[in-house]
Design a protein around this motif. Structure first.
Motif, PDB file in Angstrom:
ATOM      1  N   PHE A  97     -20.460  -6.723 -19.403  1.00  0.00           N
ATOM      2  CA  PHE A  97     -21.640  -6.681 -19.575  1.00  0.00           C
ATOM      3  C   PHE A  97     -21.857  -5.512 -18.611  1.00  0.00           C
ATOM      4  N   GLN A  98     -21.297  -4.570 -17.595  1.00  0.00           N
ATOM      5  CA  GLN A  98     -21.113  -4.368 -16.625  1.00  0.00           C
ATOM      6  C   GLN A  98     -20.598  -2.856 -17.094  1.00  0.00           C
ATOM      7  N   SER A  99     -19.772  -2.971 -18.217  1.00  0.00           N
ATOM      8  CA  SER A  99     -18.724  -2.037 -18.859  1.00  0.00           C
ATOM      9  C   SER A  99     -19.484  -1.639 -20.191  1.00  0.00           C
ATOM     10  N   GLY A 103     -20.709   2.671 -21.520  1.00  0.00           N
ATOM     11  CA  GLY A 103     -20.130   2.662 -22.925  1.00  0.00           C
ATOM     12  C   GLY A 103     -18.716   2.601 -23.093  1.00  0.00           C
ATOM     13  N   GLN A 104     -18.163   1.404 -22.530  1.00  0.00           N
ATOM     14  CA  GLN A 104     -16.728   1.631 -22.830  1.00  0.00           C
ATOM     15  C   GLN A 104     -16.008   0.156 -23.424  1.00  0.00           C
ATOM     16  N   GLU A 105     -17.737  -0.794 -23.016  1.00  0.00           N
ATOM     17  CA  GLU A 105     -17.246  -2.062 -24.119  1.00  0.00           C
ATOM     18  C   GLU A 105     -18.071  -2.908 -25.238  1.00  0.00           C
ATOM     19  N   LEU A 114     -25.680  -9.715 -27.242  1.00  0.00           N
ATOM     20  CA  LEU A 114     -25.818  -9.137 -26.040  1.00  0.00           C
ATOM     21  C   LEU A 114     -25.819  -7.739 -26.352  1.00  0.00           C
ATOM     22  N   ASN A 115     -24.572  -7.677 -27.531  1.00  0.00           N
ATOM     23  CA  ASN A 115     -24.694  -5.929 -27.969  1.00  0.00           C
ATOM     24  C   ASN A 115     -26.282  -5.072 -28.174  1.00  0.00           C
ATOM     25  N   VAL A 116     -26.769  -6.064 -28.419  1.00  0.00           N
ATOM     26  CA  VAL A 116     -28.596  -5.152 -28.130  1.00  0.00           C
ATOM     27  C   VAL A 116     -29.211  -4.431 -26.520  1.00  0.00           C
TER      28      VAL A 116
END
Length: 157
Positions: A97-99, A103-105, A114-116
Protein backbone atom coordinates in the motif's frame (compact mmCIF):
# COMPACT_ATOMS: atom_id res chain seq x y z
CA UNK A 1 -12.91 3.47 -19.60
CA UNK A 2 -11.57 7.01 -19.82
CA UNK A 3 -9.34 8.50 -17.14
CA UNK A 4 -12.14 10.88 -16.12
CA UNK A 5 -14.61 8.00 -15.71
CA UNK A 6 -12.05 6.01 -13.74
CA UNK A 7 -11.35 8.96 -11.44
CA UNK A 8 -15.10 9.38 -10.91
CA UNK A 9 -15.46 5.69 -10.05
CA UNK A 10 -12.61 5.94 -7.54
CA UNK A 11 -14.20 8.98 -5.92
CA UNK A 12 -17.54 7.17 -5.76
CA UNK A 13 -16.03 4.12 -4.01
CA UNK A 14 -14.16 6.33 -1.51
CA UNK A 15 -17.32 8.28 -0.68
CA UNK A 16 -19.35 5.08 -0.34
CA UNK A 17 -16.91 3.63 2.21
CA UNK A 18 -16.75 6.95 4.04
CA UNK A 19 -20.52 7.41 4.30
CA UNK A 20 -21.40 3.75 4.97
CA UNK A 21 -18.39 2.03 6.53
CA UNK A 22 -18.81 -1.72 6.94
CA UNK A 23 -16.18 -2.20 9.64
CA UNK A 24 -16.82 0.53 12.17
CA UNK A 25 -16.76 -0.45 15.84
CA UNK A 26 -14.59 -2.72 17.97
CA UNK A 27 -13.81 -6.38 17.53
CA UNK A 28 -14.97 -8.85 20.16
CA UNK A 29 -12.66 -9.96 21.59
CA UNK A 30 -9.91 -7.37 21.10
CA UNK A 31 -6.53 -9.06 20.66
CA UNK A 32 -4.74 -6.00 19.31
CA UNK A 33 -5.49 -2.33 19.88
CA UNK A 34 -3.68 0.64 18.43
CA UNK A 35 -4.41 4.36 18.08
CA UNK A 36 -3.12 6.38 15.17
CA UNK A 37 -3.04 10.13 14.62
CA UNK A 38 -2.20 12.33 11.66
CA UNK A 39 -1.19 15.70 13.17
CA UNK A 40 -1.12 17.34 9.73
CA UNK A 41 -4.90 17.30 9.42
CA UNK A 42 -6.23 15.84 12.66
CA UNK A 43 -7.29 12.38 11.44
CA UNK A 44 -7.47 9.84 14.27
CA UNK A 45 -8.05 6.11 14.17
CA UNK A 46 -8.54 3.44 16.81
CA UNK A 47 -7.94 0.03 15.32
CA UNK A 48 -8.90 -3.27 16.94
CA UNK A 49 -8.06 -6.73 15.66
CA UNK A 50 -9.31 -10.17 16.48
CA UNK A 51 -6.74 -12.86 15.74
CA UNK A 52 -6.98 -16.62 15.37
CA UNK A 53 -6.31 -18.78 18.41
CA UNK A 54 -2.71 -19.27 17.24
CA UNK A 55 -2.37 -15.51 16.72
CA UNK A 56 -1.15 -15.90 13.15
CA UNK A 57 -4.29 -14.97 11.21
CA UNK A 58 -6.57 -11.92 11.23
CA UNK A 59 -10.18 -12.91 11.85
CA UNK A 60 -11.71 -9.44 12.20
CA UNK A 61 -10.69 -5.79 11.96
CA UNK A 62 -12.72 -2.81 13.09
CA UNK A 63 -12.00 0.87 13.49
CA UNK A 64 -13.33 3.97 15.11
CA UNK A 65 -12.16 7.50 14.63
CA UNK A 66 -12.65 10.79 12.91
CA UNK A 67 -11.13 12.16 9.79
CA UNK A 68 -11.50 12.98 6.16
CA UNK A 69 -13.20 10.76 3.60
CA UNK A 70 -9.85 9.40 2.39
CA UNK A 71 -8.67 8.34 5.87
CA UNK A 72 -11.95 6.68 6.81
CA UNK A 73 -12.43 4.99 3.41
CA UNK A 74 -8.86 3.69 3.56
CA UNK A 75 -9.58 2.18 7.00
CA UNK A 76 -12.78 0.51 5.80
CA UNK A 77 -11.21 -0.86 2.61
CA UNK A 78 -8.22 -2.13 4.57
CA UNK A 79 -10.43 -3.86 7.15
CA UNK A 80 -12.40 -5.53 4.37
CA UNK A 81 -9.25 -6.80 2.65
CA UNK A 82 -7.65 -8.20 5.81
CA UNK A 83 -10.33 -10.73 6.81
CA UNK A 84 -8.76 -14.17 6.98
CA UNK A 85 -5.29 -12.99 6.01
CA UNK A 86 -2.20 -14.34 7.76
CA UNK A 87 -0.38 -11.69 9.83
CA UNK A 88 2.75 -11.90 7.65
CA UNK A 89 0.64 -11.28 4.51
CA UNK A 90 -1.04 -8.31 6.20
CA UNK A 91 2.39 -6.79 6.88
CA UNK A 92 3.31 -7.32 3.21
CA UNK A 93 0.07 -5.53 2.28
CA UNK A 94 1.16 -2.54 4.37
CA UNK A 95 4.38 -2.33 2.33
CA UNK A 96 2.50 -2.71 -0.95
CA UNK A 97 0.00 0.00 0.00
CA UNK A 98 2.78 2.41 0.90
CA UNK A 99 4.52 1.64 -2.41
CA UNK A 100 1.24 2.23 -4.22
CA UNK A 101 1.00 5.67 -2.59
CA UNK A 102 4.39 6.43 -4.18
CA UNK A 103 3.09 5.31 -7.58
CA UNK A 104 5.29 2.20 -7.61
CA UNK A 105 2.87 -0.73 -7.24
CA UNK A 106 -0.72 -1.80 -7.18
CA UNK A 107 -2.61 -4.71 -5.68
CA UNK A 108 -3.30 -7.93 -7.61
CA UNK A 109 -6.71 -8.76 -9.02
CA UNK A 110 -8.07 -10.42 -5.85
CA UNK A 111 -7.39 -7.22 -3.86
CA UNK A 112 -8.07 -4.73 -6.66
CA UNK A 113 -10.61 -2.80 -4.59
CA UNK A 114 -7.65 -1.33 -2.67
CA UNK A 115 -6.39 0.14 -5.94
CA UNK A 116 -9.10 2.81 -5.78
CA UNK A 117 -6.80 4.57 -3.34
CA UNK A 118 -4.18 4.99 -6.10
CA UNK A 119 -5.69 8.29 -7.13
CA UNK A 120 -4.67 9.76 -3.78
CA UNK A 121 -1.01 9.53 -4.83
CA UNK A 122 -1.64 12.45 -7.20
CA UNK A 123 -2.26 14.67 -4.14
CA UNK A 124 0.86 14.44 -1.94
CA UNK A 125 -0.76 16.29 0.96
CA UNK A 126 -3.47 13.55 1.16
CA UNK A 127 -1.12 10.53 1.12
CA UNK A 128 -0.75 10.72 4.91
CA UNK A 129 -4.54 10.48 5.21
CA UNK A 130 -4.63 7.25 3.20
CA UNK A 131 -1.57 5.77 4.95
CA UNK A 132 -2.64 6.47 8.55
CA UNK A 133 -4.67 3.31 9.05
CA UNK A 134 -1.93 1.18 7.44
CA UNK A 135 0.72 2.63 9.79
CA UNK A 136 -1.63 1.92 12.67
CA UNK A 137 -2.13 -1.68 11.51
CA UNK A 138 1.63 -2.26 11.27
CA UNK A 139 2.15 -0.91 14.80
CA UNK A 140 -0.68 -3.09 16.15
CA UNK A 141 0.73 -6.25 14.58
CA UNK A 142 4.31 -5.54 15.67
CA UNK A 143 3.49 -4.29 19.19
CA UNK A 144 5.22 -5.87 22.18
CA UNK A 145 2.21 -4.98 24.34
CA UNK A 146 -0.87 -5.75 22.22
CA UNK A 147 -3.14 -3.64 24.45
CA UNK A 148 -0.85 -0.63 24.98
CA UNK A 149 -2.59 2.72 25.24
CA UNK A 150 -0.18 4.61 23.01
CA UNK A 151 -0.53 6.05 19.56
CA UNK A 152 1.44 6.07 16.34
CA UNK A 153 1.81 9.01 14.06
CA UNK A 154 2.75 9.30 10.42
CA UNK A 155 4.17 12.80 10.87
CA UNK A 156 7.62 11.85 9.54
CA UNK A 157 6.27 10.18 6.40
Amino acid sequence: MTLGNLRGLYQQVILEHYKKPRHKGKTNPVHRYQKGHNPSCGDTIELTLQLSEAGDKIEDVKFEGEGCAIAMASADLMADALHGKPVNEALEMVQRFQSMMKGQEEFPKELRKLNVMQGVSQFPVRIKCANLTWHTLKAALEANDPQADSFVTNENE
